[in-house]
Design an enzyme around this catalytic site. Sequence first.
Site, PDB file in Angstrom:
ATOM      1  N   HIS A 194     -12.888   3.223   0.052  1.00 19.39           N
ATOM      2  CA  HIS A 194     -12.941   2.180   1.098  1.00 19.39           C
ATOM      3  C   HIS A 194     -13.676   0.926   0.608  1.00 19.39           C
ATOM      4  O   HIS A 194     -14.173   0.136   1.421  1.00 19.39           O
ATOM      5  CB  HIS A 194     -13.673   2.664   2.368  1.00 19.39           C
ATOM      6  CG  HIS A 194     -12.978   3.740   3.136  1.00 19.39           C
ATOM      7  ND1 HIS A 194     -13.674   4.745   3.776  1.00 19.39           N
ATOM      8  CD2 HIS A 194     -11.676   3.964   3.375  1.00 19.39           C
ATOM      9  CE1 HIS A 194     -12.817   5.555   4.382  1.00 19.39           C
ATOM     10  NE2 HIS A 194     -11.595   5.103   4.147  1.00 19.39           N
ATOM     11  N   ARG A 234     -11.290  15.973   7.744  1.00 19.24           N
ATOM     12  CA  ARG A 234     -12.064  16.376   6.552  1.00 19.24           C
ATOM     13  C   ARG A 234     -13.483  16.789   6.932  1.00 19.24           C
ATOM     14  O   ARG A 234     -14.104  16.161   7.788  1.00 19.24           O
ATOM     15  CB  ARG A 234     -12.145  15.208   5.557  1.00 19.24           C
ATOM     16  CG  ARG A 234     -10.848  14.972   4.838  1.00 19.24           C
ATOM     17  CD  ARG A 234     -10.908  13.730   3.972  1.00 19.24           C
ATOM     18  NE  ARG A 234      -9.893  12.782   4.380  1.00 19.24           N
ATOM     19  CZ  ARG A 234      -9.861  11.506   4.047  1.00 19.24           C
ATOM     20  NH1 ARG A 234     -10.803  10.998   3.276  1.00 19.24           N
ATOM     21  NH2 ARG A 234      -8.906  10.713   4.452  1.00 19.24           N
ATOM     22  N   ARG A 276      -2.562  -2.010  -3.461  1.00 28.85           N
ATOM     23  CA  ARG A 276      -3.759  -1.206  -3.245  1.00 28.85           C
ATOM     24  C   ARG A 276      -3.658  -0.006  -4.183  1.00 28.85           C
ATOM     25  O   ARG A 276      -2.658   0.717  -4.179  1.00 28.85           O
ATOM     26  CB  ARG A 276      -3.812  -0.713  -1.812  1.00 28.85           C
ATOM     27  CG  ARG A 276      -5.001   0.176  -1.597  1.00 28.85           C
ATOM     28  CD  ARG A 276      -4.799   1.092  -0.437  1.00 28.85           C
ATOM     29  NE  ARG A 276      -5.965   1.933  -0.284  1.00 28.85           N
ATOM     30  CZ  ARG A 276      -5.968   3.064   0.398  1.00 28.85           C
ATOM     31  NH1 ARG A 276      -4.872   3.473   0.996  1.00 28.85           N
ATOM     32  NH2 ARG A 276      -7.050   3.787   0.495  1.00 28.85           N
ATOM     33  N   ASN A 301       0.873  -1.175   0.000  1.00 34.05           N
ATOM     34  CA  ASN A 301       0.000   0.000   0.000  1.00 34.05           C
ATOM     35  C   ASN A 301       0.908   1.223   0.000  1.00 34.05           C
ATOM     36  O   ASN A 301       1.424   1.624   1.045  1.00 34.05           O
ATOM     37  CB  ASN A 301      -0.890  -0.053   1.249  1.00 34.05           C
ATOM     38  CG  ASN A 301      -1.830   1.132   1.332  1.00 34.05           C
ATOM     39  OD1 ASN A 301      -1.751   2.061   0.525  1.00 34.05           O
ATOM     40  ND2 ASN A 301      -2.720   1.112   2.303  1.00 34.05           N
ATOM     41  N   GLU A 331      -8.216  -5.175   4.871  1.00 34.27           N
ATOM     42  CA  GLU A 331      -8.060  -4.842   3.450  1.00 34.27           C
ATOM     43  C   GLU A 331      -6.899  -5.603   2.817  1.00 34.27           C
ATOM     44  O   GLU A 331      -6.962  -5.996   1.651  1.00 34.27           O
ATOM     45  CB  GLU A 331      -7.873  -3.327   3.298  1.00 34.27           C
ATOM     46  CG  GLU A 331      -9.165  -2.585   3.634  1.00 34.27           C
ATOM     47  CD  GLU A 331      -8.975  -1.122   3.947  1.00 34.27           C
ATOM     48  OE1 GLU A 331      -9.250  -0.299   3.073  1.00 34.27           O
ATOM     49  OE2 GLU A 331      -8.560  -0.787   5.073  1.00 34.27           O
TER      50      GLU A 331
END
Length: 396
Positions: A178, A239, A89, A7, A382
């Site tokens: 996601h 965010r 990823r 990743n 993941e």
Amino acid sequence: MKILVLNCGSSSLKYQLINMEDESVLAKGLCERIGIENSRIKHEGKGKYENICNMKDHKDAIKMVIDALLNPDYGVIKSIDEVNAVGHRVVHGGEFFSESVIVTEEVKKSLEECVELAPLHNPANILGINVCEELLKGKPQVAVFDTAFHQTMPEKAYLYAIPYEYYEKYKIRRYGFHGTSHRYISQRLSEIINKPLEELKVITCHLGNGASVCAIKNGKSVDTSMGFTPLEGLVMGTRSGDLDPAIIPYLCEKENMSVKEVEKVLNSKSGVLGVSCVSSDFRDIEDAVSKGDKKAESALELFYYRVAKYIGSYAAAMNGVDAIIFTAGLGENSPETRQNICNYLNYLGVQIDDQKNNCRGKETIISTENSKTSVYCIPTNEELVIARDTKCLLDK
Ligand code: AMP
């Protein structure tokens, strides 16, 4: 079969080496501050290893990872030939990819076309693929996309109500992110309750530093809260999530900022950090609340409320919901967060069992037997999805 999962971020690289015979993690680690002074690798294999070293780019970092995996003291393999493939990823697959793919020259061309859509993420992902092609010659590379799972959304969920030509010209639409996580936890639910996903309506809540909710009907993503970028939707660590777009020009004028500067504020100085003025980490905010900090309390209230509103709208979108799942840093580890969100869900017949909800990081049903909608905590994984997809494509 052993699969290396990578990743690559802009200045970091997370990795795991997974043995697909039993899906065990043989080694994992993190390279940080790539291209910045004092870069470091933290590795856990046969033993733990940490080193501050100079990694001027991703090539240096991937070399460090390979060295760590091969090291006689803390490594886990004798030869790089033991690694069968690399799973990457990749954040953005645009409209090109609705599932994982083996990387070819054509795939790489499409990935380049997606750079515009994810300028902060995709370049690092592509770099990781290129470096692996060079350092691990001949090993298959697989790309697994954050956006792919959401490509099943219907047009009414992914179109924005702006002139259609902007969708045609610039591909401005909801993509969602996601996806690997939402896919994994919904599949785990189906295994846990022994019921096919095709018969279920599920709402998955990935609540970490980045956060998103997804409506999964009959195993397919039909809506999700992140949009064209990961800025839309829930209130997050830093965010803003949803806001009136008119605030952007207003702020430009009032604060004498450029649009780019405002975008930066919305991405990195907003969310619970911006409202609480304390931290982007929910643990710090929960601490501040316990000491009576009002802004911290407002930040958490805003966060819970927004998640609950999304759950309500997705229950409406699917005309019902059988199960709600919480995952990621906060969703897996904070009973308070799950409880406070579920306090809004009486109308769905949700009843939380306090004792069961008092769990962290393990698969648990947290609703009572009488709860009309079941609620679960399911840790996400993941890396395992990336490794499984990679194996599946190789087996084909
Ligand atoms: P992630 O992005 O999934 O790694 O999630 C990171 C976030 O999870 C952190 O910023 C924390 O706010 C939150 N988190 C992790 N552990 C806990 C905990 N025990 N209690 C509350 N929040 C937590």
